[in-house]
Enzyme design. Structure first.
Site, PDB file in Angstrom:
ATOM      1  N   GLU A  52     -11.278  -1.610  -9.749  1.00 57.62           N
ATOM      2  CA  GLU A  52     -12.100  -2.107  -8.671  1.00 57.62           C
ATOM      3  C   GLU A  52     -13.239  -1.300  -8.211  1.00 57.62           C
ATOM      4  OE1 GLU A  52      -8.703  -1.712  -5.807  1.00 57.62           O
ATOM      5  OE2 GLU A  52     -10.285  -1.386  -4.171  1.00 57.62           O
ATOM      6  N   GLU A 109      -5.840 -12.410  -6.410  1.00 57.65           N
ATOM      7  CA  GLU A 109      -5.600 -11.542  -5.413  1.00 57.65           C
ATOM      8  C   GLU A 109      -5.960 -12.513  -3.979  1.00 57.65           C
ATOM      9  OE1 GLU A 109      -7.499  -7.588  -5.207  1.00 57.65           O
ATOM     10  OE2 GLU A 109      -5.830  -6.969  -3.561  1.00 57.65           O
ATOM     11  N   ASP A 132     -14.175  -6.463  -9.694  1.00 61.19           N
ATOM     12  CA  ASP A 132     -14.300  -7.125  -8.698  1.00 61.19           C
ATOM     13  C   ASP A 132     -15.533  -8.325  -9.078  1.00 61.19           C
ATOM     14  OD1 ASP A 132     -15.206  -8.573  -6.118  1.00 61.19           O
ATOM     15  OD2 ASP A 132     -14.028  -7.345  -5.075  1.00 61.19           O
ATOM     16  N   ASP A 137      -0.229  -0.224  -4.711  1.00 57.26           N
ATOM     17  CA  ASP A 137      -1.854   0.150  -4.811  1.00 57.26           C
ATOM     18  C   ASP A 137      -1.756   1.480  -3.919  1.00 57.26           C
ATOM     19  OD1 ASP A 137      -4.253   0.661  -4.944  1.00 57.26           O
ATOM     20  OD2 ASP A 137      -4.931  -1.378  -3.902  1.00 57.26           O
ATOM     21  N   HIS A 157     -10.019  -8.056  -8.957  1.00 60.62           N
ATOM     22  CA  HIS A 157     -10.060  -7.211  -7.297  1.00 60.62           C
ATOM     23  C   HIS A 157     -10.491  -8.622  -6.592  1.00 60.62           C
ATOM     24  CE1 HIS A 157     -11.431  -5.020  -4.154  1.00 60.62           C
ATOM     25  NE2 HIS A 157     -10.431  -4.670  -4.062  1.00 60.62           N
ATOM     26  N   GLU A 203      -1.349   0.588  -9.139  1.00 59.69           N
ATOM     27  CA  GLU A 203      -2.999   0.443  -8.866  1.00 59.69           C
ATOM     28  C   GLU A 203      -3.335   1.655  -8.407  1.00 59.69           C
ATOM     29  OE1 GLU A 203      -4.067  -3.406  -7.436  1.00 59.69           O
ATOM     30  OE2 GLU A 203      -5.693  -2.653  -6.445  1.00 59.69           O
ATOM     31  N   LYS A 252       0.793  -1.234  -0.063  1.00 60.62           N
ATOM     32  CA  LYS A 252       0.043   0.095  -0.134  1.00 60.62           C
ATOM     33  C   LYS A 252       0.832   1.116   0.001  1.00 60.62           C
ATOM     34  CE  LYS A 252      -3.943  -1.777   0.066  1.00 60.62           C
ATOM     35  NZ  LYS A 252      -4.901  -1.643  -1.092  1.00 60.62           N
TER      36      LYS A 252
HETATM   37 MG    MG Z   1      -6.866  -1.898  -4.951  1.00 59.69          MG
END
Ligand code: MG
Length: 378
Positions: free
Chosen positions: A249, A332, A272, A197, A299, A223, A170
Site C-alpha cells: 500500500e 477492502e 492502492d 495489519d 488497498h 499485512e 489492527k
Molecule cells: Mg494496511
C-alpha cells in the site's frame, strides 16, 4: 473530445471519536477528489490517496497546464506524458498520487463516452458482486487494553452480522496486546477468515514472533509486518511463516512493485489505485504480480470513487472465475466513521451483506452529490 479543465476538491471532516493504529491516531479525515472536464460535456471523477493538500498542489500547479487540450481517451499516452514530465524529481510520492487521480478520471470519461462500465472496458469477469473484507477494529485512546479487546470483539461481531466474509484487525500496538487480541479473535470467531495489519510496526524478530501467533491461529494474512524500506525482511518472513505476507500500500508504479516482487517479499500485493498510478498502472502491476505467482488485493482507503475503481479492477484479477467467487480477490471496505465516503456520491455501487453490488452506470459508476460536495469542501 478534449480536456477543457481540471477541478480538485479538498474534502474533510472531524471524527466524533478519534481512532488509531500502530503509527498514529486520526482525529480528522481528508480526501482529494479530481474532476476532469471535457469540451463535450463529459466529466470524469477520480480520487487521490495521501496528503490531500500537497497532492492538490501537484495537480493544480504542475499537471493541469499539461493536460488541457489533450484527448482524454489516450490514457496510456497521458500517463507517460505526466510521468515523464515529473520523473526527474517525483518518481514516487504525492505526485504519483496526483497522476493516479487523473488516470481514474480518464477511465471514467472513457467509460462514459463509450457508454460502458469500466469493468467491461477492462474485460473483467461478468459478475454482479464482489466479496468485501471489513477494515476496522482500530485502537482507541483512554481505555484499558482488556476493555479495548472486548470492544474490538463486539465491533468484529457487528461485521460478521452484516455478512462480511472476511475481517481485518489492527495489530502493532505492542506484542502482548497483539497476542491477546489475536487469540481472543480466534477463540470468539472460530471459523471466520481474519487478516491482521501491523502497519509496519515491527522489526524482523518481533514480526517473526507475532507471525507465528498468527499462523497458530489460522489468520488469513499478515499485512505490512515491517517497514516497506525492508523488502528483504518481508522475504525472510514469507519463507519462514505459513501465514501469507501482504504489502504494497506504500508502493507505487510497476517499477516500485518490481522491487517488492523480485525479492519474493509478499504472497499478496496491495496497490492502492488512487496512489500507485491509477488503473493504467495497476494493470501492469497485476501483470508483474501474476508473473511472480502473487495475488493482488488492492488497498482501498477513501471515498466511493476509489472503491468503485478498485472493485472494477478486481473483476479482471483472476483467470479462474471460481477463485474470484471464492473470495481470492476481495474489496477492502473501510468501515470506520466517514461521512464523506458515505455521503459524497449520489450514485455508487452499494455494499450490503458483505459484498459490493455493481450498478449498471457507465464509467466508474459514481456521481457526486453537489450539495454534499459543498458541505464537505474545506
Ligand atoms: Mg494496511
Amino acid at each position: 473530445m478534449k480536456i477543457a479543465d481540471i477541478k480538485t476538491h479538498l474534502l474533510g471532516h472531524n471524527l466524533k471519536r478519534p481512532f488509531g493504529f500502530s503509527q498514529w491516531y486520526y482525529s480528522r479525515r481528508v480526501h482529494l477528489v479530481v474532476e476532469v472536464l471535457t469540451d463535450d460535456g463529459i466529466t470524469g471523477l477520480g480520487e487521490c490517496y495521501g496528503p490531500a493538500d500537497t497532492t492538490r498542489a501537484a495537480i493544480d500547479g504542475f499537471y493541469k497546464p499539461r493536460l488541457k487540450g489533450l484527448d482524454p481517451m489516450r490514457h496510456e499516452f497521458i500517463w507517460n506524458l505526466l510521468w515523464k514530465s515529473s520523473l526527474d524529481y517525483a518518481r514516487k510520492g504525492p505526485m504519483m498520487a496526483a497522476i493516479s487521480g487523473v488516470d481514474l478520471a480518464l477511465w471514467d470519461i472513457k467509460g462514459k463516452a463509450l457508454k460502458c462500465p469500466v469493468r467491461r472496458l477492462l474485460g473483467g469477469a461478468p459478475i454482479g458482486k464482489i466479496p468485501c473484507y471489513a477494515t476496522g477494529m482500530y485502537f482507541e485512546k483512554g481505555i484499558s487494553e482488556s476493555r479495548l479487546i472486548r470492544k474490538l470483539l463486539r465491533e468484529a461481531d457487528g461485521y460478521v452480522r452484516q455478512g462480511y466474509p472476511v475481517i481485518k484487525i489492527k495489530i502493532g500496538k505492542n506484542p502482548t496486546f497483539d497476542r491477546g487480541l489475536i487469540r481472543a479473535m480466534r477463540k470468539t470467531f472460530d471459523h471466520l477468515r481474519i487478516a491482521a495489519d501491523a502497519n509496519h510496526a515491527y522489526n524482523l524478530k518481533e514480526a517473526l514472533a507475532i507471525g507465528h501467533v498468527l499462523e497458530e491461529n489460522d489468520f488469513e494474512w499478515f499485512e505490512e509486518p515491517v517497514s516497506p524500506e525492508h523488502y528483504a525482511d518481508y522475504g525472510v518472513l514469507r519463507r519462514q511463516l505459513a501465514v501469507k505476507v501482504a504489502g504494497g500500500e506504500c508502493e507505487q508504479t510497476r517499477f516500485g512493485f518490481q522491487q517488492l516482487l523480485s525479492r519474493r517479499s509478499v504472497d499478496i500485493a496491495q496497490p492502492d489505485l488512487a496512489y500507485a498510478g491509477g488503473i493504467t498502472e495497476a494493470i501492469k502491476i497485476h501483470a508483474l504480480a501474476n508473473a511472480s505467482g502473487v495475488d493482488v488485493i488492492p488497498h482501498c482507503w477513501g471515498t466511493r470513487i476509489n472503491q468503485a475503481a478498485a472493485a472494477s479492477f478486481i473483476t479482471m484479477l483472476h483467470e479462474n472465475p471460481g477463485r474470484l467467487e471464492a473470495g481470492a480477490a476481495l474489496l477492502e471496505a473501510d468501515c470506520t466513521e466517514n461521512p464523506v465516503r458515505d455521503g459524497l456520491c449520489s450514485t455508487h455501487h452499494e455494499i450490503r451483506n458483505g459484498h459490493i453490488h455493481f450498478n449498471h452506470e457507465p464509467g466508474l459508476g459514481v456521481e457526486l452529490d453537489r450539495k454534499a460536495l459543498r458541505k464537505f469542501t474545506v
